[in-house]
Design an enzyme around this catalytic site. Structure first.
Site, PDB file in Angstrom:
ATOM      1  CE  LYS A 148     -13.275  -5.446  -1.107  1.00 26.52           C
ATOM      2  NZ  LYS A 148     -13.381  -5.173   0.324  1.00 26.52           N
ATOM      3  CE  LYS A 199      -4.406  -1.637   0.877  1.00 30.81           C
ATOM      4  NZ  LYS A 199      -5.445  -1.897   1.854  1.00 30.81           N
ATOM      5  CE  LYS A 233      -5.554  -9.619  -2.255  1.00 34.76           C
ATOM      6  NZ  LYS A 233      -5.698  -8.895  -1.005  1.00 34.76           N
TER       7      LYS A 233
HETATM    8  P1  TYM Z   1     -10.595  -7.350   3.034  1.00 33.57           P
HETATM    9  O1  TYM Z   1     -11.729  -6.400   3.114  1.00 33.57           O
HETATM   10  O2  TYM Z   1      -9.495  -7.054   2.104  1.00 33.57           O
HETATM   11  O3  TYM Z   1     -11.124  -8.790   2.657  1.00 33.57           O
HETATM   12  C1  TYM Z   1     -12.161  -9.457   3.363  1.00 33.57           C
HETATM   13  C2  TYM Z   1     -11.872 -10.950   3.400  1.00 33.57           C
HETATM   14  O4  TYM Z   1     -11.761 -11.475   2.086  1.00 33.57           O
HETATM   15  C3  TYM Z   1     -10.544 -12.210   1.948  1.00 33.57           C
HETATM   16  N1  TYM Z   1     -10.055 -12.076   0.573  1.00 33.57           N
HETATM   17  C4  TYM Z   1      -9.689 -13.093  -0.219  1.00 33.57           C
HETATM   18  N2  TYM Z   1      -9.680 -14.428  -0.022  1.00 33.57           N
HETATM   19  C5  TYM Z   1      -9.254 -15.198  -1.062  1.00 33.57           C
HETATM   20  N3  TYM Z   1      -8.852 -14.706  -2.254  1.00 33.57           N
HETATM   21  C6  TYM Z   1      -8.845 -13.380  -2.494  1.00 33.57           C
HETATM   22  N4  TYM Z   1      -8.459 -12.912  -3.663  1.00 33.57           N
HETATM   23  C7  TYM Z   1      -9.277 -12.511  -1.447  1.00 33.57           C
HETATM   24  N5  TYM Z   1      -9.392 -11.160  -1.351  1.00 33.57           N
HETATM   25  C8  TYM Z   1      -9.868 -10.913  -0.106  1.00 33.57           C
HETATM   26  C9  TYM Z   1      -9.593 -11.538   2.934  1.00 33.57           C
HETATM   27  O5  TYM Z   1      -8.521 -12.386   3.287  1.00 33.57           O
HETATM   28  C10 TYM Z   1     -10.525 -11.247   4.091  1.00 33.57           C
HETATM   29  O6  TYM Z   1     -10.653 -12.366   4.941  1.00 33.57           O
HETATM   30  N6  TYM Z   1      -7.752  -6.361   7.024  1.00 33.57           N
HETATM   31  C11 TYM Z   1      -8.934  -7.062   6.614  1.00 33.57           C
HETATM   32  C12 TYM Z   1     -10.178  -6.608   7.361  1.00 33.57           C
HETATM   33  C13 TYM Z   1     -10.086  -6.696   8.855  1.00 33.57           C
HETATM   34  C14 TYM Z   1     -10.079  -7.891   9.631  1.00 33.57           C
HETATM   35  C15 TYM Z   1     -10.029  -7.456  10.992  1.00 33.57           C
HETATM   36  C16 TYM Z   1     -10.085  -9.238   9.303  1.00 33.57           C
HETATM   37  C17 TYM Z   1     -10.049  -5.648   9.716  1.00 33.57           C
HETATM   38  N7  TYM Z   1     -10.009  -6.116  11.020  1.00 33.57           N
HETATM   39  C18 TYM Z   1      -9.998  -8.386  12.036  1.00 33.57           C
HETATM   40  C19 TYM Z   1     -10.057 -10.168  10.365  1.00 33.57           C
HETATM   41  C20 TYM Z   1     -10.010  -9.721  11.697  1.00 33.57           C
HETATM   42  C21 TYM Z   1      -9.176  -6.777   5.122  1.00 33.57           C
HETATM   43  O7  TYM Z   1      -8.708  -5.809   4.598  1.00 33.57           O
HETATM   44  O8  TYM Z   1     -10.012  -7.638   4.509  1.00 33.57           O
END
Ligand code: TYM
Length: 325
Positions: A194, A111, A191
Site C-alpha cells: 500500500k 518504516k 513487494k
Molecule cells: P498487512 O496489513 O501489511 O498485510 C495483511 C496480510 O497480507 C500479506 N501481504 C502480502 N502477501 C504476499 N505478497 C504481498 N505483496 C503482500 N503484502 C501483504 C501480509 O503478509 C499479511 O499477512 N503486521 C501485519 C498485521 C498484523 C498481524 C497481527 C498479522 C497485526 N497483528 C497478528 C498476523 C498476526 C500487517 O501489517 O499486515
C-alpha cells in the site's frame, strides 16, 4: 480445534498481494481451524495517517474481508481497538522484550527510513502488539505472507521469554504460508504494498486495474516481442500461478520461453482469469456497502466473543505476574 489468528491493517486499499498472500488462504483455513481475524487499527497509527480516514478504512477493510468470503458463521472477525486486552497484554510483553530484538526487525528499519520525522515507540513496539494479538487468544497458527514471518518469529520469542520468567502460559505460534506468500508490485522489484503505490487494488476500477497490469514489469531481459522470456523471474507469471489453472500455466510457460506469445497476450489471459475470480468479490462488496449495518454487526459480535476469550487469558496473566487483583 486448533486456533488461528491473523490481522490486516486498515491503511489503504486492499490489494492483490493481500488477497492471494493472505486473505484467500484465510477463507480456506476457516474450514479446518477455529479462526480469528482482526482489523488492526492500533497498528495503523504507528505511522502518519489521515485521522478522518481511519474509521472509514477500518470498516472498508472488514467489508472486503467479508466480500472475499470470510463469514461470521465460520470465523470471528473484529476490530483490534474494540478488545482492549490486546494493548494491555502488549504492555506486559514490552517488559520481557529486549529492545535489540525490535531494532533488528526489517519492517522497523524500513518504516524508520520512510518516516524519519516520526520514529516513535509504537513503531518499534509494533511486533510486540502483534505478539499480544496472537497470544491473547493462545493461537498456535498464524497465516501471513512472507513479509510477516519475522514478526511471527518475534512472537515466538516473546512467548518463550514470558514462559521462562513466569511459567508455561503461551504456545509458540507457527507461521502458515499461502501458495503465493510474496507478490511483487507492478514495478516487478518491490513487494506489492500500500505504501509503495505499486499495487493493484481489489476494488479498483477495472480499466485502471488493466492499465496497471498492462504496464507491469515482466522479465526485464525480454526486451523485444521475439525474445524468449523466463517465467521463473517474471512477477506476472507468479500472479498467473495464483489465478490460472495448470494447463494455462503450461501453455504460458511454453509460449513465453519460445516467444510464441508476447507479454501482452500473457497479461490478457491473466486479467481474464483474475477477473473471473474477483468479479463476484467486487459485486459482493457493492452489496455489503449497501448493507453496512450488517458489517458493523459482524464486527460487534466478533469483538464480544473475542473479548471473553481475551479476558480469560488476561486474568491468568495478571495472576501469574503477581498483580494485586
Ligand atoms: P498487512 O496489513 O501489511 O498485510 C495483511 C496480510 O497480507 C500479506 N501481504 C502480502 N502477501 C504476499 N505478497 C504481498 N505483496 C503482500 N503484502 C501483504 C501480509 O503478509 C499479511 O499477512 N503486521 C501485519 C498485521 C498484523 C498481524 C497481527 C498479522 C497485526 N497483528 C497478528 C498476523 C498476526 C500487517 O501489517 O499486515
Amino acid at each position: 480445534m486448533k486456533r488461528i489468528f491473523s490481522g490486516i491493517q486498515p491503511t489503504g486499499e486492499i490489494h492483490l498481494g493481500n488477497y492471494v498472500g493472505a486473505i484467500r488462504n484465510w477463507v480456506y483455513l476457516t474450514e479446518e481451524y477455529d479462526c480469528i481475524f482482526c482489523v488492526v487499527d492500533y497498528h495503523a497509527i504507528t505511522v502518519e495517517y489521515e485521522i478522518d480516514e481511519l474509521k472509514k478504512r477500518t470498516l472498508e477493510t472488514a467489508l472486503i474481508l467479508l466480500a472475499c468470503g470470510l463469514s461470521p458463521e465460520k470465523c470471528k472477525m473484529f476490530v483490534q481497538s474494540h478488545v482492549r486486552e490486546h494493548t494491555e497484554l502488549a504492555w506486559i510483553f514490552n517488559c520481557v522484550t529486549p529492545i535489540g530484538e525490535l531494532e533488528r526487525m526489517t519492517q522497523f528499519k524500513d518504516k524508520s527510513r520512510q518516516h524519519r520525522a516520526n520514529i516513535n515507540i509504537g513503531l518499534m513496539g509494533y511486533p510486540v502488539l502483534q505478539a499480544a494479538d496472537i497470544l491473547v487468544y493462545k493461537a498456535g497458527y498464524v497465516p501471513v505472507g512472507e513479509d510477516q514471518v519475522q514478526h511471527v518469529e518475534l512472537s515466538r520469542e516473546v512467548a518463550r521469554k514470558f514462559n521462562a520468567k513466569y511459567g508455561d502460559i503461551f504456545p509458540e505460534p507457527q507461521v502458515i504460508l499461502s501458495m503465493a506468500p510474496k507478490i511483487l508490485g507492478v514495478d516487478g522489484t518491490n513487494k506489492m504494498s500500500k505504501t509503495l503505490n505499486n499495487y493493484i487494488g481489489l476494488l479498483e476500477d477495472k480499466d485502471s486495474m488493466w492499465e496497471k497490469l498492462r504496464t507491469a514489469v515482466t522479465d526485464v531481459n525480454r526486451v523485444r516481442r521475439k525474445d524468449p522470456g523466463n517465467p521463473e523471474v517474471c512477477n506476472v507469471y507468479t500472479i498467473h500461478r495464483a489465478f490460472s489453472p495448470n494447463e494455462t500455466l503450461l501453455e504460458i510457460d511454453k509460449g513465453c520461453r519460445t516467444a510464441s506469445i508476447g507479454c501482452i497476450d500473457c497479461k490478457k489471459t491473466l486479467f481474464s482469469n483474475m477477473m473471473a475470480e474477483l468479479d463476484p468479490i467486487r459485486e459482493k462488496a457493492v452489496s455489503l456497502n449497501n448493507n453496512i449495518d450488517y458489517v458493523i454487526d459482524v464486527l460487534k459480535t466478533g469483538a464480544d466473543t473475542c473479548r471473553a476469550i481475551a479476558a480469560e487469558t488476561m486474568d491468568e496473566v495478571r495472576k501469574t505476574i503477581g498483580l494485586f487483583m
